[in-house]
Design a protein around this motif. Structure first.
Motif, PDB file in Angstrom:
ATOM      1  N   ALA A 239      35.068  21.425  46.025  1.00 42.98           N
ATOM      2  CA  ALA A 239      35.144  22.814  46.469  1.00 42.98           C
ATOM      3  C   ALA A 239      36.591  23.158  46.807  1.00 42.98           C
ATOM      4  CB  ALA A 239      34.262  23.035  47.694  1.00 42.98           C
ATOM      5  N   VAL A 240      36.892  24.443  46.736  1.00 42.55           N
ATOM      6  CA  VAL A 240      38.170  24.983  47.163  1.00 42.55           C
ATOM      7  C   VAL A 240      37.886  25.820  48.403  1.00 42.55           C
ATOM      8  CG1 VAL A 240      40.076  26.520  46.562  1.00 42.55           C
ATOM      9  CG2 VAL A 240      39.057  25.062  44.811  1.00 42.55           C
ATOM     10  N   VAL A 241      38.668  25.604  49.450  1.00 43.37           N
ATOM     11  CA  VAL A 241      38.501  26.348  50.700  1.00 43.37           C
ATOM     12  C   VAL A 241      39.794  27.119  50.957  1.00 43.37           C
ATOM     13  CG1 VAL A 241      38.041  26.190  53.175  1.00 43.37           C
ATOM     14  CG2 VAL A 241      36.974  24.549  51.594  1.00 43.37           C
ATOM     15  N   GLN A 242      39.670  28.414  51.183  1.00 43.66           N
ATOM     16  CA  GLN A 242      40.825  29.265  51.447  1.00 43.66           C
ATOM     17  C   GLN A 242      40.605  30.025  52.745  1.00 43.66           C
ATOM     18  OE1 GLN A 242      43.782  29.732  49.681  1.00 43.66           O
ATOM     19  NE2 GLN A 242      44.369  30.990  51.416  1.00 43.66           N
ATOM     20  N   LYS A 243      41.502  29.832  53.692  1.00 42.77           N
ATOM     21  CA  LYS A 243      41.436  30.581  54.945  1.00 42.77           C
ATOM     22  C   LYS A 243      41.934  32.000  54.678  1.00 42.77           C
ATOM     23  CE  LYS A 243      42.744  30.660  59.736  1.00 42.77           C
ATOM     24  NZ  LYS A 243      43.505  30.109  60.828  1.00 42.77           N
ATOM     25  N   PHE A 244      41.325  32.983  55.361  1.00 44.81           N
ATOM     26  CA  PHE A 244      41.802  34.355  55.252  1.00 44.81           C
ATOM     27  C   PHE A 244      41.796  35.016  56.619  1.00 44.81           C
ATOM     28  CE2 PHE A 244      37.214  35.003  54.645  1.00 44.81           C
ATOM     29  CZ  PHE A 244      36.962  36.085  55.487  1.00 44.81           C
TER      30      PHE A 244
ATOM     31  N   MET B  47      39.925  35.207  44.143  1.00 51.21           N
ATOM     32  CA  MET B  47      39.229  34.454  43.095  1.00 51.21           C
ATOM     33  C   MET B  47      39.856  34.706  41.726  1.00 51.21           C
ATOM     34  SD  MET B  47      35.225  34.387  44.191  1.00 51.21           S
ATOM     35  CE  MET B  47      34.794  33.396  42.773  1.00 51.21           C
ATOM     36  N   GLU B  48      40.259  35.934  41.475  1.00 49.25           N
ATOM     37  CA  GLU B  48      40.907  36.235  40.195  1.00 49.25           C
ATOM     38  C   GLU B  48      42.227  35.477  40.092  1.00 49.25           C
ATOM     39  OE1 GLU B  48      40.553  40.164  37.464  1.00 49.25           O
ATOM     40  OE2 GLU B  48      41.285  40.468  39.490  1.00 49.25           O
ATOM     41  N   MET B  49      43.004  35.487  41.164  1.00 49.19           N
ATOM     42  CA  MET B  49      44.290  34.794  41.180  1.00 49.19           C
ATOM     43  C   MET B  49      44.088  33.284  40.994  1.00 49.19           C
ATOM     44  SD  MET B  49      47.158  35.515  44.099  1.00 49.19           S
ATOM     45  CE  MET B  49      46.324  34.503  45.305  1.00 49.19           C
ATOM     46  N   ARG B  50      43.064  32.742  41.605  1.00 50.74           N
ATOM     47  CA  ARG B  50      42.841  31.291  41.614  1.00 50.74           C
ATOM     48  C   ARG B  50      42.135  30.781  40.362  1.00 50.74           C
ATOM     49  NH1 ARG B  50      41.864  26.687  41.364  1.00 50.74           N
ATOM     50  NH2 ARG B  50      41.781  25.097  42.979  1.00 50.74           N
ATOM     51  N   PHE B  51      41.202  31.591  39.795  1.00 52.33           N
ATOM     52  CA  PHE B  51      40.345  31.056  38.728  1.00 52.33           C
ATOM     53  C   PHE B  51      40.482  31.729  37.368  1.00 52.33           C
ATOM     54  CE2 PHE B  51      38.081  30.005  42.700  1.00 52.33           C
ATOM     55  CZ  PHE B  51      38.052  28.627  42.563  1.00 52.33           C
ATOM     56  N   VAL B  52      41.169  32.844  37.265  1.00 50.03           N
ATOM     57  CA  VAL B  52      41.300  33.518  35.966  1.00 50.03           C
ATOM     58  C   VAL B  52      42.651  33.149  35.386  1.00 50.03           C
ATOM     59  CG1 VAL B  52      41.337  35.713  34.726  1.00 50.03           C
ATOM     60  CG2 VAL B  52      39.786  35.395  36.661  1.00 50.03           C
ATOM     61  N   LYS B  53      42.628  32.546  34.242  1.00 50.20           N
ATOM     62  CA  LYS B  53      43.875  32.084  33.610  1.00 50.20           C
ATOM     63  C   LYS B  53      44.431  33.127  32.680  1.00 50.20           C
ATOM     64  CE  LYS B  53      43.237  27.722  35.081  1.00 50.20           C
ATOM     65  NZ  LYS B  53      42.946  27.794  36.453  1.00 50.20           N
TER      66      LYS B  53
ATOM     67  N   GLY C  53      35.672  22.258  36.767  1.00 52.31           N
ATOM     68  CA  GLY C  53      36.589  23.098  37.541  1.00 52.31           C
ATOM     69  C   GLY C  53      36.231  24.567  37.604  1.00 52.31           C
ATOM     70  N   ARG C  54      35.182  24.986  36.887  1.00 56.10           N
ATOM     71  CA  ARG C  54      34.753  26.386  36.952  1.00 56.10           C
ATOM     72  C   ARG C  54      34.098  26.667  38.292  1.00 56.10           C
ATOM     73  NH1 ARG C  54      30.304  27.159  33.638  1.00 56.10           N
ATOM     74  NH2 ARG C  54      30.103  24.899  33.576  1.00 56.10           N
ATOM     75  N   PRO C  55      34.299  27.888  38.833  1.00 54.47           N
ATOM     76  CA  PRO C  55      33.608  28.241  40.074  1.00 54.47           C
ATOM     77  C   PRO C  55      32.121  28.479  39.813  1.00 54.47           C
ATOM     78  CG  PRO C  55      34.827  30.125  39.247  1.00 54.47           C
ATOM     79  CD  PRO C  55      35.163  28.966  38.350  1.00 54.47           C
ATOM     80  N   GLY C  56      31.277  27.973  40.714  1.00 50.37           N
ATOM     81  CA  GLY C  56      29.841  28.124  40.520  1.00 50.37           C
ATOM     82  C   GLY C  56      29.103  28.674  41.725  1.00 50.37           C
ATOM     83  N   GLU C  57      29.790  28.785  42.851  1.00 45.50           N
ATOM     84  CA  GLU C  57      29.159  29.361  44.035  1.00 45.50           C
ATOM     85  C   GLU C  57      30.249  29.818  44.981  1.00 45.50           C
ATOM     86  OE1 GLU C  57      26.794  26.357  45.942  1.00 45.50           O
ATOM     87  OE2 GLU C  57      28.507  25.040  46.263  1.00 45.50           O
TER      88      GLU C  57
ATOM     89  N   VAL D 149      34.785  29.699  50.521  1.00 50.10           N
ATOM     90  CA  VAL D 149      34.496  28.359  50.024  1.00 50.10           C
ATOM     91  C   VAL D 149      33.876  28.522  48.644  1.00 50.10           C
ATOM     92  CG1 VAL D 149      33.241  26.204  50.405  1.00 50.10           C
ATOM     93  CG2 VAL D 149      34.087  27.517  52.375  1.00 50.10           C
ATOM     94  N   VAL D 150      34.521  27.944  47.636  1.00 50.30           N
ATOM     95  CA  VAL D 150      34.037  28.050  46.267  1.00 50.30           C
ATOM     96  C   VAL D 150      33.668  26.662  45.770  1.00 50.30           C
ATOM     97  CG1 VAL D 150      34.603  28.717  43.898  1.00 50.30           C
ATOM     98  CG2 VAL D 150      35.443  30.097  45.806  1.00 50.30           C
ATOM     99  N   GLY D 151      32.379  26.461  45.490  1.00 51.66           N
ATOM    100  CA  GLY D 151      31.901  25.209  44.910  1.00 51.66           C
ATOM    101  C   GLY D 151      32.203  25.207  43.425  1.00 51.66           C
ATOM    102  N   LEU D 152      32.614  24.036  42.923  1.00 53.25           N
ATOM    103  CA  LEU D 152      33.069  23.922  41.540  1.00 53.25           C
ATOM    104  C   LEU D 152      32.151  23.050  40.695  1.00 53.25           C
ATOM    105  CD1 LEU D 152      36.838  23.238  42.316  1.00 53.25           C
ATOM    106  CD2 LEU D 152      35.768  25.451  41.794  1.00 53.25           C
ATOM    107  N   TYR D 153      31.996  23.447  39.424  1.00 52.06           N
ATOM    108  CA  TYR D 153      31.367  22.584  38.432  1.00 52.06           C
ATOM    109  C   TYR D 153      32.320  21.422  38.160  1.00 52.06           C
ATOM    110  CZ  TYR D 153      27.947  26.246  37.399  1.00 52.06           C
ATOM    111  OH  TYR D 153      26.946  27.162  37.487  1.00 52.06           O
TER     112      TYR D 153
END
Length: 131
Positions: free
Chosen positions: A29-34, A125-131, A51-55, A44-48
């Motif tokens: 998972a990736v955890v980002q404080k805001f 999420m766009e910044m972190r996961f969209v290439k 590396g794809r986000p799934g939750e 908190v984003v759970g990953l496949y």
């Protein structure tokens, strides 16, 4: 009369079922404080395994609040979208700019302001996961 709806024929054509891809029980998972105008929390984003986000989970400091409840419900819906194959970019297109309190300044130098926690989540999420 059965089969009629205000002068229109009612059909029972079935829609194709969405295919949901569940995450494994153990996952990274990736955890980002805001922080938005003093309202703190974590994405908190759970990953496949690839590396794809799934939750998505959104934890806010004010448990039991309306914002916290709404964030939980929205994150569950986003998780279902992700598991059904909807790309992060489409989710962000749909929800970016959503406006409600808290909004304003953030502590993220790459996303200095937002119009809501949802807007911030989409931008991050766009910044972190969209290439």
């Amino acid at each position: 009369e059965p089969g009629k709806d205000q002068g229109r024929e009612v059909t029972s054509e079935r829609q194709p079922e969405a295919r949901r891809e569940y995450l494994p029980d153990e996952r990274q998972a990736v955890v980002q404080k805001f922080s938005v105008e003093g309202h703190d929390g974590y994405f908190v984003v759970g990953l496949y395994p690839d590396g794809r986000p799934g939750e998505l989970f959104i934890h806010t400091a004010k448990l039991g609040s309306t914002v916290s409840g709404f964030a939980d419900a929205w994150a569950m819906a986003v998780s279902l979208l992700l598991q059904s194959g909807v790309p992060v970019s489409k989710i962000a297109d749909m929800f970016s700019g959503t406006r409600f309190e808290p909004f304003g300044r953030t502590t993220d130098p790459e996303i200095p302001t937002c119009s809501s926690i949802i807007d911030l989540a989409c931008a991050w999420m766009e910044m972190r996961f969209v290439k």
